[in-house]
Design a protein around this motif. Sequence first.
Motif, PDB file in Angstrom:
ATOM      1  N   ASN A 197      13.274  65.511 100.464  1.00  0.00           N
ATOM      2  CA  ASN A 197      14.355  64.718 101.048  1.00  0.00           C
ATOM      3  C   ASN A 197      14.679  63.576 100.108  1.00  0.00           C
ATOM      4  N   LEU A 198      15.919  63.450  99.786  1.00  0.00           N
ATOM      5  CA  LEU A 198      16.330  62.355  98.902  1.00  0.00           C
ATOM      6  C   LEU A 198      17.409  61.551  99.616  1.00  0.00           C
ATOM      7  N   TYR A 199      17.125  60.285  99.803  1.00  0.00           N
ATOM      8  CA  TYR A 199      18.105  59.415 100.446  1.00  0.00           C
ATOM      9  C   TYR A 199      18.398  58.243  99.535  1.00  0.00           C
ATOM     10  N   GLY A 200      19.629  57.869  99.471  1.00  0.00           N
ATOM     11  CA  GLY A 200      19.947  56.734  98.618  1.00  0.00           C
ATOM     12  C   GLY A 200      21.041  55.873  99.218  1.00  0.00           C
ATOM     13  N   ILE A 201      20.877  54.572  99.071  1.00  0.00           N
ATOM     14  CA  ILE A 201      21.941  53.645  99.470  1.00  0.00           C
ATOM     15  C   ILE A 201      22.202  52.722  98.291  1.00  0.00           C
ATOM     16  N   SER A 202      23.435  52.621  97.881  1.00  0.00           N
ATOM     17  CA  SER A 202      23.774  51.669  96.832  1.00  0.00           C
ATOM     18  C   SER A 202      24.850  50.743  97.360  1.00  0.00           C
ATOM     19  N   ILE A 203      24.602  49.461  97.304  1.00  0.00           N
ATOM     20  CA  ILE A 203      25.635  48.478  97.665  1.00  0.00           C
ATOM     21  C   ILE A 203      25.738  47.542  96.475  1.00  0.00           C
ATOM     22  N   LEU A 204      26.851  47.604  95.773  1.00  0.00           N
ATOM     23  CA  LEU A 204      26.934  46.841  94.542  1.00  0.00           C
ATOM     24  C   LEU A 204      28.195  45.998  94.495  1.00  0.00           C
TER      25      LEU A 204
END
Lengths: 439, 476
Positions: free
Chosen positions: A282-289
């Motif tokens: 499982n790969l989860y990612g959150i990017s807030i830039l």
Amino acid sequence: MDQFKDKLLSSFIVFENQLNGQKNKPFHQLRRSAIDTFETKGFPTVRDEEWKYTNLKPLFKKDYNVFHSSEESLEFRDIRRYFLSESDTYKIVFINGFFASWLSSTTHQNYDVCTFSSALEKYQDIIDEYAGTIARNEDSLTALNTSFAREGAFIHIPDGKVVDRPIEIIFFTTDGDNNTFIQPRNLVVVGQNSQCNIVERHQSLGNQHTVSNCVTEVLAKKGAQVTYHKIQNDAPNASLIDSTTVKQEKDSTVTLHTFSFGGKLTRNNLEFDLVEPGAQANLYGISILNDYQLVDNHTVVNHISPHCESNELYKGIFDDHARGVFNGKVHVFPHAQKTNAFQENNNLLLTDTASIDTKPQLEIYADDVKCSHGCTIGQLDEDALFYLRQRGIPHKEAQALLMFAFTTDALRGLKIGELKNKLNRLIARKLSVNIDFDL
Amino acid sequence: MDILDKVTRSDYKYGFYTKVDSDRAPKGLNEDIIRMISAKKQEPEWMLEWRLEAFEQWKKMTEPEWAHVKYKKPNYQDITYYSAPKKKKSLDSLDEVDPELLKTFEKLGISLDEQKRLSGVAVDVVVDSVSVKTTFRKKLAEMGIIFCSISDAIREYPEMVKKYIGTVVPRGDNFFAALNSAVFTDGSFCYIPKGVRCPMELSTYFRINEAGTGQFERTLLIADEGSYVSYLEGCTAPMRDENQLHAAVVELIALDNAEIKYSTVQNWYPGDKEGVGGVFNFVTKRGICERNAKISWTQVETGSAVTWKYPSCILKGDNSIGEFYSVAVTNNYQQADTGTKMIHLGRNTKSTIISKGICAGKSEGSYRGLVKIGPRAQNARNFSQCDSLLMGDACGSHTFPYIEIKNKSAKVEHEATTSKIGEDQLFYCNQRGIPTEEAIALIVNGYCKDVLNQLPMEFAVEAQKLLEVSLEGSVG
């Protein structure tokens, strides 16, 4: 770039001389072949397909210190905020690439949570068996890391053990006069039916330019369950190139969360090898830039064996001049029948100066599979925004609520309560609102 | 399993060779050859200069290797760049066309006799390097439509060719486009005047006949303001052990409010079951849309040993629309790397991509597409769907979408799935007395329906049959 490459090559000779007794060990042979690989390949350029959207040239045009002096003045209270908890976690802490024993809490009871350097001394057999076997040594930056590999985290869980506390790995760099280049090397071996939770963080404490070229190898044996969290909220001048390779045996589950909120340039290379049936990744990612930040998520899931499953969900929010890159590849090998692979990448663009380059790929060589990927780019729903504002919620908060809701899919499944709270606070701060998001 | 095997194992029907006297240039590529081609075509000086400049650029370029295909690179000095059926002076009436050639086209099911045509389709026929016949030319001319071979156009309408050629696909665009620009021998030229709706389907039929030749055709299609045209393209080649090269360039120009519909049924010889021979199809197709214009590409790709083709739209004008519908079938050892590029530059531009891949045998099919939204393309909208159907466990199917967004108001969706024919669907058909083979044809046709529906009627029927034939013996 060439200048810094030459510096690294000559530094290798100095580094070799510091090793003393370790020179004759098999691991050093690996370092030698790795430096050759780096010498031939050099730093990747935008002409490499894998680096098409991320230019390393401005980064490596600068000069960095490769050898550092140890820093011992740092005290726990100064850096308390970077940890999940004062006492309820195992901690492996490094400052400028050196192990900081006074800030760490390691263990050798039941399982080993210690450093790569001590493993090189004490657990020769484990190092020889696993170190360097999982990472992609043909990749030039991984090879560069391998050739200087000496320090980092080492986690070895024998069969049938459940680690009672989360393990925190933090790499600090402190303000010196010079730009800093560090190359941590981590090895995680989780035995059959064992479980552990890991939180990794890179933190620069100064204003100098920092580049970390970090390599992590994870082996999940039969039935093992590993959750690995990467929190990337570094200072504006800090860059990270992280390469994590995971090898999964039968019926193992590995979940990897990547939270990218900060740093100048963040490149995440995640590669999963599902080598035996029943493995689940499982790969989860959150990017807030915002600002001029860049995050580049490169994931590869290799379905080598039949009956494996992979789920991938990446969410990105990009403001100001931020840039997002997503490159997800699902590779189903011949005979890997009954594979289920799902991949999704959703992005929000908040300004016209922000940009997204995304490339979800499927490479499939087996017929009885279910593979899909989806990718969207859009903005916040005007109707939803209107609805919230109608009910007296200010514009900024309404936006933040919607953005938070947008990311929650990828936040689900977090097991560590402290981490949840910390992430909620981080997200609120990143969206510059004062809301206590409750998961 | 046997049925599947049988279904994918059908023969190429168009693999015959017609013996016609031909006029060939010596093998190899150099300035003299280019001068010779230009002289044969009685081209003006500027055209020759243009070709030579392209040749200079080509010499500096290297053959691209990024596509997901493996093939032995052709030796560019071992190809005949000009080969034409010997012809009499002018071809005003059908009687003057070599009867052997006429027979060839009858065999292919294409009648060049205007009287005999049932449907209103004007055809330009290109054999090897030259156009042998263009039908309905006079009738179209009454409406101001120019439809002729590009060689005629260079002689008769030089200003128009000079104005538009190379504006959409520049000479240095890529290796094969540069090669084509240097040595292109024929192709079609079409101009639809302002506000004219072309009353019949225009079509070009390409055939490679001679051995050891390559075909380098160039198509230039200009739809002036407010006009509409639907254009078809078909192609076949004899069966040979060698790999023949087909490197074409197609340029579409849709001016304000114009609409171009471009359909291709590509059926070059795909090589035999062991992967010997077959045509290398390296094609650059691109269209530019001005304000409110629309370009729609529809392609059914069943032939070629190696396909390398990305029909693209540059959505330059505001409110312009680009569409791409594709069915790519690969069987045996065929390889296809195909897709599209949608480049959104203007405001409110829209694009749709529907790509259906079907892979059987030991073939490999890839979708490679780019959706690019520029910073000025406010409210751009894209929807992409790429599905792949796998038949058999030895084939490979790949998806490489590139999505580059530089505007916040963009709405972009991309979806892709890969799977095999559902066993429950097959079972359902079997249960109702439909044999497996027919059931598969049914399911595949249903799967491709979105694309086939876009084809002009006669073509849709042909394409449907073609799909059945190419998949014959591949059910598994």
